[in-house]
Design a protein around this motif. Sequence first.
Motif, short mmCIF file in Angstrom:
data_model
loop_
_atom_site.label_atom_id
_atom_site.label_comp_id
_atom_site.label_asym_id
_atom_site.label_seq_id
_atom_site.Cartn_x
_atom_site.Cartn_y
_atom_site.Cartn_z
N LEU A 96 42.71 21.19 34.52
CA LEU A 96 43.23 22.35 35.25
C LEU A 96 44.59 22.77 34.71
O LEU A 96 44.90 23.97 34.66
N ALA A 97 45.40 21.81 34.30
CA ALA A 97 46.71 22.14 33.73
C ALA A 97 46.54 22.94 32.44
O ALA A 97 47.27 23.91 32.21
N VAL A 98 45.58 22.56 31.62
CA VAL A 98 45.31 23.31 30.39
C VAL A 98 44.84 24.73 30.73
O VAL A 98 45.33 25.71 30.15
N LEU A 99 43.90 24.84 31.67
CA LEU A 99 43.43 26.17 32.10
C LEU A 99 44.58 26.99 32.66
O LEU A 99 44.70 28.18 32.37
N ARG A 100 45.41 26.35 33.48
CA ARG A 100 46.53 27.03 34.12
C ARG A 100 47.50 27.57 33.08
O ARG A 100 47.94 28.73 33.17
N VAL A 101 47.82 26.78 32.08
CA VAL A 101 48.75 27.22 31.03
C VAL A 101 48.12 28.35 30.20
O VAL A 101 48.79 29.33 29.87
N TYR A 102 46.83 28.23 29.90
CA TYR A 102 46.14 29.29 29.16
C TYR A 102 46.17 30.61 29.92
O TYR A 102 46.53 31.66 29.37
N ILE A 103 45.80 30.57 31.19
CA ILE A 103 45.80 31.79 32.00
C ILE A 103 47.23 32.31 32.16
O ILE A 103 47.46 33.52 32.07
N GLY A 104 48.18 31.42 32.37
CA GLY A 104 49.57 31.82 32.48
C GLY A 104 50.08 32.50 31.22
O GLY A 104 50.77 33.53 31.29
N TYR A 105 49.74 31.93 30.07
CA TYR A 105 50.16 32.52 28.81
C TYR A 105 49.55 33.92 28.64
O TYR A 105 50.22 34.85 28.18
N THR A 106 48.29 34.05 29.04
CA THR A 106 47.63 35.36 28.95
C THR A 106 48.35 36.39 29.81
O THR A 106 48.61 37.52 29.37
N TRP A 107 48.70 36.00 31.05
CA TRP A 107 49.43 36.92 31.93
C TRP A 107 50.83 37.21 31.38
O TRP A 107 51.26 38.37 31.36
N LEU A 108 51.53 36.19 30.94
CA LEU A 108 52.90 36.37 30.45
C LEU A 108 52.95 37.30 29.25
O LEU A 108 53.76 38.23 29.22
N THR A 109 52.07 37.09 28.28
CA THR A 109 52.09 37.95 27.09
C THR A 109 51.67 39.38 27.41
O THR A 109 52.22 40.33 26.84
N ALA A 110 50.72 39.54 28.33
CA ALA A 110 50.31 40.89 28.73
C ALA A 110 51.46 41.62 29.42
O ALA A 110 51.74 42.79 29.12
N GLY A 111 52.12 40.94 30.34
CA GLY A 111 53.24 41.55 31.05
C GLY A 111 54.42 41.83 30.14
O GLY A 111 55.03 42.91 30.21
N TRP A 112 54.75 40.88 29.28
CA TRP A 112 55.88 41.07 28.37
C TRP A 112 55.60 42.22 27.40
O TRP A 112 56.49 43.01 27.09
N GLY A 113 54.36 42.33 26.96
CA GLY A 113 53.99 43.46 26.10
C GLY A 113 54.16 44.80 26.80
O GLY A 113 54.58 45.78 26.19
N LYS A 114 53.89 44.83 28.08
CA LYS A 114 54.08 46.06 28.85
C LYS A 114 55.56 46.37 29.04
O LYS A 114 55.98 47.52 28.94
N ILE A 115 56.36 45.35 29.32
CA ILE A 115 57.80 45.55 29.52
C ILE A 115 58.46 46.06 28.24
O ILE A 115 59.26 46.99 28.27
N THR A 116 58.13 45.45 27.12
CA THR A 116 58.78 45.81 25.85
C THR A 116 58.11 46.98 25.15
O THR A 116 58.68 47.54 24.21
N GLY A 117 56.91 47.39 25.62
CA GLY A 117 56.18 48.45 24.93
C GLY A 117 56.20 49.79 25.61
O GLY A 117 55.47 50.69 25.22
N GLY A 118 57.01 49.96 26.64
CA GLY A 118 57.09 51.25 27.31
C GLY A 118 55.87 51.60 28.13
O GLY A 118 55.42 52.75 28.15
N PHE A 119 55.32 50.64 28.81
CA PHE A 119 54.13 50.83 29.64
C PHE A 119 54.40 51.78 30.79
O PHE A 119 55.46 51.78 31.38
N GLU A 120 53.41 52.62 31.12
CA GLU A 120 53.47 53.54 32.25
C GLU A 120 52.07 53.63 32.83
O GLU A 120 51.11 53.80 32.10
N THR A 121 51.94 53.52 34.14
CA THR A 121 50.62 53.45 34.77
C THR A 121 49.93 54.80 34.99
O THR A 121 48.73 54.83 35.22
N SER A 122 50.65 55.90 34.96
CA SER A 122 50.04 57.17 35.36
C SER A 122 48.81 57.52 34.51
O SER A 122 47.80 57.99 35.04
N GLY A 123 48.87 57.31 33.21
CA GLY A 123 47.71 57.60 32.36
C GLY A 123 46.53 56.70 32.67
O GLY A 123 45.39 57.17 32.73
N PHE A 124 46.81 55.42 32.88
CA PHE A 124 45.75 54.47 33.25
C PHE A 124 45.11 54.88 34.58
O PHE A 124 43.88 54.88 34.71
N LEU A 125 45.95 55.23 35.55
CA LEU A 125 45.45 55.62 36.87
C LEU A 125 44.59 56.87 36.79
O LEU A 125 43.52 56.95 37.41
#
Length: 168
Positions: free
Chosen positions: A16-45
């Motif tokens: 579970l720790a391995v799964l937890r770190v994998y899922i956490g890394y996936t969330w962290l990199t996705a979020g950080w990419g949005k923060i540093t990449g100028g993400f905006e939700t209006s187009g997605f919505l």
Amino acid sequence: MMNKWLRNNDKVAMVLAVLRVYIGYTWLTAGWGKITGGFETSGFLQGAIGKAEGAHPAVQGWWAAFLENVALPNHELFTFLVMWGEVLVGIALILGIFTNFAALAGIMMNFAFLFSGTVSTNPQMVILTIFLIAAGANAGKYGLDRWVLPFLKQQTLFKKYLHLPNHA
């Protein structure tokens, strides 16, 4: 029997720790990419709302109505919540702190993306996250939850308002 094994077994806690770190890394990199990449939700919505039309819509009408009437008018708030929600869920899962809450927040985001017609890695993350949630505290056993949760259970504030038993 399966539930007891998932919630109490030390070897399962390691997996579970391995799964937890994998899922956490996936969330962290996705979020950080949005923060540093100028993400905006209006187009997605707007894209998700558009998927609610036609003979076989990918987005249900009730969800499209929520997106159109609540999320789109408040897209700045939703942009902030998505970016920082992903980062914070990722950090919490990697560190194993408040694991069940982080997993629940993560799976809610996965379902929001799925409801919006975006498949990507969301189904895989949902399946893996279900194991974390079902495992309860065992999912954070090899993380900061090992020390944080027992400490919080001993605090008077938590005992008084959350009715947690004293195991001292």
